[in-house]
Design a protein around this motif. Structure first.
Motif: not given
Length: 248
Positions: A38-59
């Motif tokens: 559960k901790q692993v997948y919660l951290t993974l979800c946070c990482a995916l949100v951060a990745s989406a933020a990085g893609a938005y910053l590129h746009i």
């Protein structure tokens, strides 16, 4: 003939044993390991949100490129070299790596948005479904059942590397590009199953490094997402070209 009959009998028996209850069969995973997952997948979800933020910053600011790729690799290396007791630092490095990875994937995502925004959404939903299904399959399967895939998957990655290396030197055909794309997708989908079972097995042996495990799954998710997005973009562009030819 008897061999074929016994094979189909075993297959039908396995299908009969499969039911909804199998999807909830996590008894082989201890409560401590379940909490770790559960901790692993919660951290993974946070990482995916951060990745989406990085893609938005590129746009917004067009920051994705070689620098963000090197920064992503550097953050991952720093994370892996950091001691496990520096938890906050390692989580921050994971989020930074995810942010830079999202920015590096930003040009491809922007291309998809400019062509058709629904392609990017469809690629993400498709990747999430594939990731969720194969992760669940690895969890409900017998322990260590899919760990044998490691050797085959490593060989597949080596084959992809040498094909890319040969293409960069001698040039590659469209057929070779398609093979690398679809075969690479198959390999990294396999890694989802393999890495999930390996994480479970490591956790049973006492390795509770949830940050490193979340990084492993994040890399798998990103690799599958990029390939699904490229495939969908390629198919959509081919259909668009066919429509233009028919109009002309």
């Amino acid at each position: 003939m008897e061999g074929f009959t016994s094979f189909f009998d075993s297959q039908s028996a396995s299908r009969n044993r499969w039911s909804y209850d199998c999807l909830k069969n996590f008894n082989q995973i201890s409560p401590i390991v379940q909490t770790h997952l559960k901790q692993v997948y919660l951290t993974l979800c946070c990482a995916l949100v951060a990745s989406a933020a990085g893609a938005y910053l590129h746009i917004l600011w067009n920051i994705g490129g070689v620098f963000t790729t090197l920064a992503c690799l550097g953050s991952m290396g720093w994370l892996l070299l950091s001691p496990t007791y520096q938890e906050q630092k390692r989580v921050a490095l994971l989020m930074a790596a995810a942010l830079f990875q999202g920015a590096s994937t930003g040009p491809l995502i922007k291309m998809g948005i400019d062509f058709d925004p629904s392609i990017v959404l469809g690629a993400f939903v498709g990747c999430a479904l594939v990731f969720g299904c194969f992760s669940a399959a690895a969890m409900v399967a017998r322990r260590r059942e899919y760990l044998y895939l490691g050797g085959f998957l490593s060989s597949g990655v080596s084959l992809l590397f040498w094909l890319s290396f040969a293409s960069s030197i001698f040039g590659g055909s469209m057929a070779l590009f398609k093979f690398e794309l679809y075969f690479g997708l198959l390999v990294f989908v396999g890694y989802i199953v393999f890495d999930t079972q390996e994480i479970i097995e490591k956790a049973h042996l006492g390795d509770m490094d949830y940050v490193k495990h979340a990084l492993t799954l994040f890399v798998d998710f990103a690799d599958v997402f990029v390939r699904i997005l490229i495939i969908m973009l390629k198919n959509a562009s081919e259909k668009e070209e066919e429509k233009k030819k028919r109009r002309n």
